[in-house]
Design a protein around this motif. Sequence first.
Motif, mmCIF file in Angstrom:
data_model
loop_
_atom_site.group_PDB
_atom_site.id
_atom_site.type_symbol
_atom_site.label_atom_id
_atom_site.label_comp_id
_atom_site.label_asym_id
_atom_site.label_seq_id
_atom_site.Cartn_x
_atom_site.Cartn_y
_atom_site.Cartn_z
ATOM 1 N N THR A 60 0.993 -1.035 0.027
ATOM 2 C CA THR A 60 -0.166 0.023 0.005
ATOM 3 C C THR A 60 0.784 0.994 -0.014
ATOM 4 N N GLN A 65 -1.557 4.411 3.877
ATOM 5 C CA GLN A 65 -1.490 3.022 4.888
ATOM 6 C C GLN A 65 -2.433 3.814 6.123
ATOM 7 N N GLY A 68 -7.526 1.025 5.536
ATOM 8 C CA GLY A 68 -8.139 -0.214 5.101
ATOM 9 C C GLY A 68 -8.055 -0.721 3.785
ATOM 10 N N ARG A 71 -6.654 -4.204 3.852
ATOM 11 C CA ARG A 71 -7.520 -5.054 4.362
ATOM 12 C C ARG A 71 -8.522 -5.364 2.961
ATOM 13 N N ARG A 72 -8.882 -4.620 2.445
ATOM 14 C CA ARG A 72 -9.778 -4.765 1.115
ATOM 15 C C ARG A 72 -9.019 -5.404 -0.016
ATOM 16 N N LEU A 74 -6.483 -7.466 0.286
ATOM 17 C CA LEU A 74 -6.375 -8.831 0.935
ATOM 18 C C LEU A 74 -7.606 -9.619 0.672
ATOM 19 N N ALA A 75 -8.657 -8.981 1.002
ATOM 20 C CA ALA A 75 -9.961 -9.558 0.756
ATOM 21 C C ALA A 75 -10.336 -10.066 -0.569
ATOM 22 N N LEU A 103 -1.971 -7.456 10.327
ATOM 23 C CA LEU A 103 -3.407 -7.294 9.372
ATOM 24 C C LEU A 103 -3.539 -8.942 8.844
ATOM 25 N N TYR A 104 -2.560 -9.683 8.693
ATOM 26 C CA TYR A 104 -2.983 -11.104 8.219
ATOM 27 C C TYR A 104 -3.589 -12.030 9.264
ATOM 28 N N SER A 106 -5.321 -10.857 11.430
ATOM 29 C CA SER A 106 -6.934 -10.367 11.752
ATOM 30 C C SER A 106 -7.735 -10.838 10.757
ATOM 31 N N ALA A 107 -7.250 -11.201 9.589
ATOM 32 C CA ALA A 107 -7.953 -11.761 8.500
ATOM 33 C C ALA A 107 -7.915 -13.362 8.554
#
Length: 137
Positions: A60, A65, A68, A71-72, A74-75, A103-104, A106-107
Amino acid sequence: MTPAALAAVHRAAFTTPRPWSEKEFAAFLDDRLCFLTVEGPAFALGRVIAGEVELLTLATDPAQQGRGHGRRCLAAFEAEARQRGAETAFLEVAADNDAARALYASAGWRETGVRPRYYHAPDGTRIDAQIMSKTLT
């Protein structure tokens, strides 16, 4: 994003591991097994082989940074990997990259191994690579 744009974001976001060049990104994008997801100023590059996807890199723009985008991205990466038949995913991340590891985690990614002294920092020190994985099915 063009290979040049990808390289520029990667260069701004990383010193360890070393940033990838425009030529390296072009080669990945030419590989039929690789795919790119982009969410605003963030991108993820992956490769699917035999039901498994490797997250090669996620970057990013540092000025963006914490909003989000990663995060988006990664999804979107995980969704595209599923569409390409991936059932499991893995990545390597520098052990000192606390923001990425958080981040990872939390996903739903879990730490599954370590590659000792895998990365070379610009100052010559060596940094472990934390291996993380996730079931996508």
